[in-house]
Design a protein around this motif. Structure first.
Motif, mmCIF file in Angstrom:
data_model
loop_
_atom_site.group_PDB
_atom_site.id
_atom_site.type_symbol
_atom_site.label_atom_id
_atom_site.label_comp_id
_atom_site.label_asym_id
_atom_site.label_seq_id
_atom_site.Cartn_x
_atom_site.Cartn_y
_atom_site.Cartn_z
ATOM 1 N N HIS A 1 22.755 -49.844 -48.886
ATOM 2 C CA HIS A 1 21.572 -49.278 -48.251
ATOM 3 C C HIS A 1 21.362 -49.874 -46.856
ATOM 4 O O HIS A 1 21.706 -51.034 -46.594
ATOM 5 C CB HIS A 1 20.348 -49.511 -49.130
ATOM 6 N N GLU B 1 16.307 -43.013 -52.623
ATOM 7 C CA GLU B 1 16.484 -44.458 -52.776
ATOM 8 C C GLU B 1 16.637 -45.139 -51.423
ATOM 9 O O GLU B 1 16.069 -46.214 -51.178
ATOM 10 C CB GLU B 1 17.699 -44.728 -53.664
ATOM 11 N N GLU C 1 14.017 -47.984 -49.936
ATOM 12 C CA GLU C 1 14.456 -49.325 -49.527
ATOM 13 C C GLU C 1 14.146 -49.589 -48.057
ATOM 14 O O GLU C 1 13.846 -50.714 -47.663
ATOM 15 C CB GLU C 1 15.952 -49.503 -49.808
ATOM 16 N N ALA D 1 11.978 -54.985 -51.485
ATOM 17 C CA ALA D 1 12.810 -54.432 -52.555
ATOM 18 C C ALA D 1 14.264 -54.875 -52.392
ATOM 19 O O ALA D 1 14.858 -54.729 -51.325
ATOM 20 C CB ALA D 1 12.733 -52.914 -52.557
ATOM 21 N N GLU E 1 16.484 -53.507 -54.476
ATOM 22 C CA GLU E 1 17.173 -52.265 -54.821
ATOM 23 C C GLU E 1 16.157 -51.273 -55.352
ATOM 24 O O GLU E 1 15.170 -51.662 -55.987
ATOM 25 C CB GLU E 1 18.244 -52.545 -55.879
ATOM 26 N N CYS E 2 16.389 -49.987 -55.097
ATOM 27 C CA CYS E 2 15.550 -48.925 -55.645
ATOM 28 C C CYS E 2 16.443 -47.908 -56.348
ATOM 29 O O CYS E 2 17.513 -47.553 -55.843
ATOM 30 C CB CYS E 2 14.744 -48.233 -54.551
ATOM 31 N N VAL F 1 11.912 -50.119 -58.956
ATOM 32 C CA VAL F 1 11.980 -50.998 -57.793
ATOM 33 C C VAL F 1 12.342 -52.399 -58.278
ATOM 34 O O VAL F 1 11.658 -52.962 -59.141
ATOM 35 C CB VAL F 1 10.645 -51.025 -57.020
#
Length: 522
Positions: A297, A438, A442, A448, A450-451, A465
């Motif tokens: 991400h 996602e 993020e 966060a 990770e989402c 989350v």
């Protein structure tokens, strides 16, 4: 040096004069008393001794050898030792769940199982009947097993050559949506078509004799066996092996030997990210980051590029599968990571590998090609396609469309030749791209780690989350979801509460069942 035979890989590198020094974050499980610093000739001797021990245990040419152990690079050394004897290693992740492990061992029917006493006990609790004619434990003696240290290492065995198209190794897929598949590769597909392609010193991104490589991978996965062939052939100055992703444990080793090139699992990049914010961070000399397995991400990508003190560090993102190897590449810079559309850049996978990979997008139902710019199912053609799925020929055939291979991913082939990933077909939800959502969450939630967006049996999708402490500010969540499709209130978890595969991917179906009582919708 060009890689040619995994059974003699380390010998060939030593003969070629490789001066690479390997440093480990913990000793090898196959050599627990031999320290954490190794030269290539020492590694070659270790592979020969390991092959001798396996032969003493009864391993012969043509046998399948299951390797099931804790994450470490000696998974690949054991595999090379088995290949040296003419056997076919099957590397299994210690993080496989009970059902998956039982199924894969039943499909494999190995002649020998190399494992640890704890994993052996777990296997015996889950598998009906004998696990293998011979079980070898690495850490301690166990009932009905041979202790690895008690096997004779003094009688070297000459390498057994095999045809390039015969089975070389077996690796399982990630298994994010169910029981992993066992993928069979040959010397031609894994070594000749994949490793040799990477083992070239390309300007700007090639590995040179002065580089120090840090690697945080899943060492039972097919990617790392290929990586082993590549780095032994290119002979960098140093290699740093990380077996875990605890930032406090990794920090001293990385600081002592600052890398110039880093390759890591996406999950490892996430977990090690706090190091990028530390004074005199260990990534200050990195000129090239490499990520595979899954997209990273944008906030994570941005943090690592900013941590380098090099004027123009690069992030090379590869997309591929266990069955195919790399299919596309693209590069990210500090400038592209900060662009207004940065939250979608990692889903732009780049272009197919020139001269090696062809790609087309088709309607998922009819398999007819769709025009450029329209979403559909991604099909590929590559000479590195594996031989098949062990024990599941019908499943393999179901993913073939003539000479084309179905990736199971939904995406768009743009007019400029690049490819964007939208979703896995099994994760698709009406009117919503899980991956894009996602990314945006993020981007908007700095806290966060990770989402994950999961389909729910009824109503809106369920967002998950992941934070360091399992907490999330409600006001921050309200701001993050502005302008997004309707979502449920989030489930907030810590990293260790999320079920994962051996490569750190979220096991979405398992997580959905745990949180909603039903598998994720497809």
């Amino acid at each position: 040096m060009r890689p040619r035979d995994m059974g003699t890989l380390f010998d060939d590198a030593a003969t070629a004069g490789a001066r690479t020094v390997v440093r480990l974050d913990r000793p090898f499980d196959i050599a627990p008393h031999s320290g954490t610093r190794w030269t290539v000739p020492e590694l070659a001797a270790l592979v020969r001794a390991t092959a001798a021990r396996l032969a003493d245990a009864g391993v012969r040419a043509g046998d399948r050898v299951a390797i099931l152990k804790d994450n470490h690079w000696d998974c690949d050394l054991l595999a090379c030792a088995a290949v040296r004897l003419g056997a076919v290693p099957a590397q299994l992740s210690a993080r496989l769940d009970t059902a998956g492990l039982r199924t894969l061992l039943e499909r494999l029917r190995p002649a020998a199982l190399v494992t640890t006493s704890a994993l052996l006990a777990r296997c015996r609790d889950t598998v009906t009947g004998p696990l293998a004619p011979v079980c070898v434990t690495l850490d301690a003696a166990a009932p009905g097993a041979v202790h690895f240290a008690a096997l004779d290492a003094s009688r070297p065995r000459p390498p057994v050559r095999r045809h390039a198209d015969e089975p070389l190794t077996v690796h399982h897929t990630s298994g994010t949506t169910g029981v992993p598949k066992l993928v069979v590769h040959s010397t031609r597909t894994l070594v000749h078509k994949l490793a040799r392609f990477e083992a070239v010193r390309l300007p700007g991104i090639g590995i040179g004799p002065h580089d120090v490589l840090a690697h945080a991978g899943a060492y039972g996965h097919g990617r790392t066996l290929c990586w082993t062939a590549v780095v032994l052939s290119l002979a960098p100055a140093g290699i740093v092996i990380l077996t875990g992703d605890d930032p406090d444990r990794a920090d001293p080793l990385l600081r002592a030997h600052p890398p110039t090139v880093v390759e890591a699992l996406p999950a490892a990049y996430v977990r090690l990210r706090p190091l990028t914010a530390r004074l005199d961070n260990p990534f200050r000399h990195v000129r090239l980051y490499i990520s595979t397995y899954d997209a990273v991400h944008p906030p994570t990508l941005r943090a690592y590029l900013a941590a380098s003190r090099r004027p123009r560090p690069l992030w090379m993102q590869g997309w591929g599968q266990t069955e195919t190897g790399p299919l596309t590449f693209r590069f990210h810079t500090r400038r592209s990571a900060l662009a207004p559309d940065a939250e979608t850049t990692t889903r732009r996978l780049g272009r197919p590998v020139p001269g090696r990979t062809r790609l087309r997008v088709v309607d998922p139902h009819t398999l007819r090609p769709v025009p450029r710019g329209r979403p559909g199912l991604l099909l590929v053609r590559t000479p590195a396609l594996a031989l098949g799925y062990l024990g599941e020929p019908a499943r393999w055939d179901a993913q073939r469309a003539g000479d084309w291979w179905s990736t199971g991913d939904l995406g768009v082939h743009h007019r400029d030749g690049s490819v964007s990933l939208l979703d896995r077909a099994v994760d698709r939800l009406p009117g919503l791209s899980c991956l894009r959502t996602e990314d945006m969450l993020e981007q908007r939630l700095p806290q966060a780690l990770e989402c994950v967006v999961l389909g729910a049996p009824q109503g809106a999708p369920l967002p998950v989350v992941v934070t360091a402490d399992g907490r999330l500010d409600p006001d921050a969540w309200k701001q993050a979801v502005q302008g997004l499709p309707p979502l449920r209130d989030p489930a907030v978890l810590t990293w260790d509460e999320v079920p994962r595969t051996g490569t750190g991917k979220v096991r979405r179906a398992v997580l959905a069942h745990r949180l909603t009582g039903a598998p994720a919708t497809t």
